[in-house]
Structure formats: C-alpha cells, structure tokens
Design a protein around this motif. Sequence first.
Motif, short mmCIF file in Angstrom:
data_model
loop_
_atom_site.label_atom_id
_atom_site.label_comp_id
_atom_site.label_asym_id
_atom_site.label_seq_id
_atom_site.Cartn_x
_atom_site.Cartn_y
_atom_site.Cartn_z
N GLY A 1 2.89 2.63 11.88
CA GLY A 1 2.41 1.79 10.82
C GLY A 1 0.97 1.34 11.02
N LEU A 2 0.49 0.56 10.07
CA LEU A 2 -0.88 0.07 10.10
C LEU A 2 -0.98 -1.17 10.97
CD1 LEU A 2 -1.54 0.35 6.27
CD2 LEU A 2 -2.32 1.94 8.02
N TRP B 1 -11.22 1.92 0.67
CA TRP B 1 -11.02 2.30 2.06
C TRP B 1 -11.95 3.46 2.43
CZ3 TRP B 1 -6.52 0.82 5.20
CH2 TRP B 1 -5.73 -0.17 4.59
N GLY B 2 -12.31 3.53 3.70
CA GLY B 2 -12.99 4.70 4.20
C GLY B 2 -12.01 5.86 4.33
N LYS C 1 -3.75 10.90 3.93
CA LYS C 1 -4.64 10.14 3.04
C LYS C 1 -4.75 8.69 3.49
CE LYS C 1 -5.22 13.54 0.11
NZ LYS C 1 -6.55 14.19 -0.05
N ALA C 2 -5.81 8.03 3.01
CA ALA C 2 -5.96 6.60 3.27
C ALA C 2 -4.97 5.83 2.39
CB ALA C 2 -7.38 6.16 2.97
N PRO C 3 -4.56 4.66 2.82
CA PRO C 3 -3.68 3.83 1.99
C PRO C 3 -4.32 3.48 0.66
CG PRO C 3 -3.71 3.04 4.26
CD PRO C 3 -4.80 4.06 4.14
N HIS D 1 3.52 0.43 2.85
CA HIS D 1 3.25 -0.58 3.86
C HIS D 1 3.05 -1.93 3.20
CE1 HIS D 1 2.24 2.68 6.76
NE2 HIS D 1 1.68 3.26 5.72
N SER E 1 1.73 -6.00 3.71
CA SER E 1 0.78 -6.77 4.51
C SER E 1 0.83 -8.22 4.05
CB SER E 1 -0.63 -6.21 4.32
OG SER E 1 -1.58 -7.01 4.99
N TYR F 1 -6.94 -9.74 1.02
CA TYR F 1 -5.64 -9.66 0.34
C TYR F 1 -5.64 -8.58 -0.73
CZ TYR F 1 -8.32 -12.42 -2.97
OH TYR F 1 -9.29 -12.86 -3.83
N TYR G 1 -1.05 -6.77 -4.99
CA TYR G 1 -1.66 -7.82 -4.18
C TYR G 1 -1.22 -9.17 -4.71
CZ TYR G 1 -5.06 -8.45 -7.96
OH TYR G 1 -5.66 -8.70 -9.16
N TYR H 1 -9.51 3.02 10.11
CA TYR H 1 -10.00 2.89 8.74
C TYR H 1 -10.87 1.65 8.59
CZ TYR H 1 -6.19 6.08 7.26
OH TYR H 1 -5.34 7.14 7.09
N TYR I 1 0.84 -1.19 0.00
CA TYR I 1 0.00 0.00 0.00
C TYR I 1 0.87 1.25 0.00
CZ TYR I 1 -3.58 -3.35 1.24
OH TYR I 1 -4.42 -4.42 1.22
N PHE J 1 0.88 -6.46 9.25
CA PHE J 1 1.49 -5.37 8.48
C PHE J 1 2.94 -5.18 8.90
CE2 PHE J 1 -1.81 -3.29 6.04
CZ PHE J 1 -2.99 -3.67 6.66
N GLY J 2 3.67 -4.52 8.02
CA GLY J 2 4.99 -4.04 8.36
C GLY J 2 4.89 -2.66 9.00
N GLY J 3 6.00 -2.14 9.46
CA GLY J 3 5.99 -0.86 10.13
C GLY J 3 5.95 0.34 9.20
N GLY J 4 6.06 0.07 7.89
CA GLY J 4 6.01 1.16 6.92
C GLY J 4 7.40 1.68 6.57
N ARG K 1 -7.30 -5.07 -0.71
CA ARG K 1 -8.11 -4.00 -0.08
C ARG K 1 -8.03 -2.76 -0.97
NH1 ARG K 1 -4.78 -5.79 4.30
NH2 ARG K 1 -5.83 -7.44 5.47
N GLN L 1 0.83 5.32 0.83
CA GLN L 1 0.06 6.27 1.64
C GLN L 1 0.72 7.64 1.62
OE1 GLN L 1 -0.22 5.52 5.90
NE2 GLN L 1 -2.31 6.34 5.95
N LEU M 1 -4.01 0.63 -2.50
CA LEU M 1 -3.46 -0.67 -2.89
C LEU M 1 -2.63 -0.54 -4.17
CD1 LEU M 1 -3.46 -3.80 -2.46
CD2 LEU M 1 -5.43 -3.87 -4.02
#
Lengths: 110, 115
Positions: free
Chosen positions: B44-45, B105-106, A44-46, A89, A91, B100, A51, B94, A38, A101-104, B102, A40, A48
């Motif tokens: 992070g997430l 998102w909101g 903002k929201a992540p 990020h 996942s 797998y 995948y 969120y 992802y 998830f990873g820490g980014g 996504r 980001q 994709l």
Amino acid sequence: QSALTQPRSVSGSPGQSVTISCTGTSNDVGGYDYVSWYQQHPGKAPKLMIYDVSERPSGVSSRFSGSKSGNTASLTISGLHIEDEADYHCSSYRSGSIWVFGGGTKLTVL
Amino acid sequence: QVQLQQWGAGLLKPSQTLSLTCAVYGGSFTGYFWTWIRQPPGKGLEWIGEITHAGRTSYNPSLKSRVTMSVDASKNQFSLNLNSVTAADTAIYYCARGQYKREYWGQGTLVTVSS
C-alpha cells in the motif's frame, strides 16, 4: 501493517455494486472529515476518486460515492464496469498533522 | 493543466542518501502543500511528508529522523532527501499536490536499494 484497515480484496460482477471499507480510530477517520479514496491501475499513479469523505472531483463518475460512520469510511461503486478493476486506497488525516493510508483493496470485476 | 514531473537516482546502495526532485508545471505553486508518498512493491501507499511553498514541513514520525524536504519556489520545485537507506526503502516514490485533495501526481520513480 498499515495505519488504516481495508479488506485485502473484494469482487463483483458488471452492473453490481460493491463497498470497500476503511477502518481507523477516533484520532483519524472518526475524528475528521478528511477521508479520501484513490484508484490505482497497475503501473499507474493513484487517481483521486473521493475527498472530504464524500466529495467527487470534477470528471469522476457519479457511480463512485463515499460515506463515513464512526471510525469507518466506505467507498461504494455502483453499476460496476470492467474498467473499475483496480486497487483502491483510503487516506485520512490523523491528529498531529500527519496523514495515513490503508493497505489497499484489490477490486476484481468478475 | 497542472503537471508534476519527478526525477532522481533509481538505484542506491545501503546507507546512501535517496534524493528526488519534483517540478510543477502549470497552476500556482503557492497556497498548496507538496507531498511525497511511497509504495513498496506489491504493498500500500505510505505518506512520507509534506512541505509548503514557504518551506514549512511535516513528516511521517516513522521516517522523521531520516527525512529532509526542501523547496525552491523560484523554480516551482520541491525535493526529498532520505538518508541511510536500506532495502526496506525500496519503493516507487510519488510526488503529489495537496493534502486532503491530491488530484495531481508525478509519474513515480522506482528506487531500489541493493548492495
């Protein structure tokens, strides 16, 4: 401490390529082909980008590619653009019906 | 065009219950996993858990004792409750569609826990 390990930061110049790693275990990254990435931007929201390890959603540039070797997944961005500067990020599915998830990783385009 | 719109209280005191709802517009509500993910400031997430349209759930083991997710398929909505919150639960929360993949998102809801 995040479940998956990513470098805290990476950098590159416009036009170059960078690779971001995501290291897990045989219970997650190494055991399943359910790794996603992802992007980001601040506030903002992540979004994709990748995948199933290496699949790109419709509309995502082919400059973004994903791969996996053993317990480590990688995201490669080729031909860096200024707008690629963001946090990334990873996942993965983990055995036991959970997701981690990873820490980014903060990508800086110099 | 699938859109997720979420809402809920943004400021809580320690020990209170966090409640968020996410409404899904466009696309099918059935056949997908509906997910909650959070992001502490500057971090992070973290996957909180997921629920199907039929109400089948899976939770992060680290939060399982405090989390409840529910779904109202008649309204294309799903919800998150997290009880006994502390400052460590301060984060942007969120909602998202899928596991797998996504793609949707909101907008995110900042929840701050402070006395």
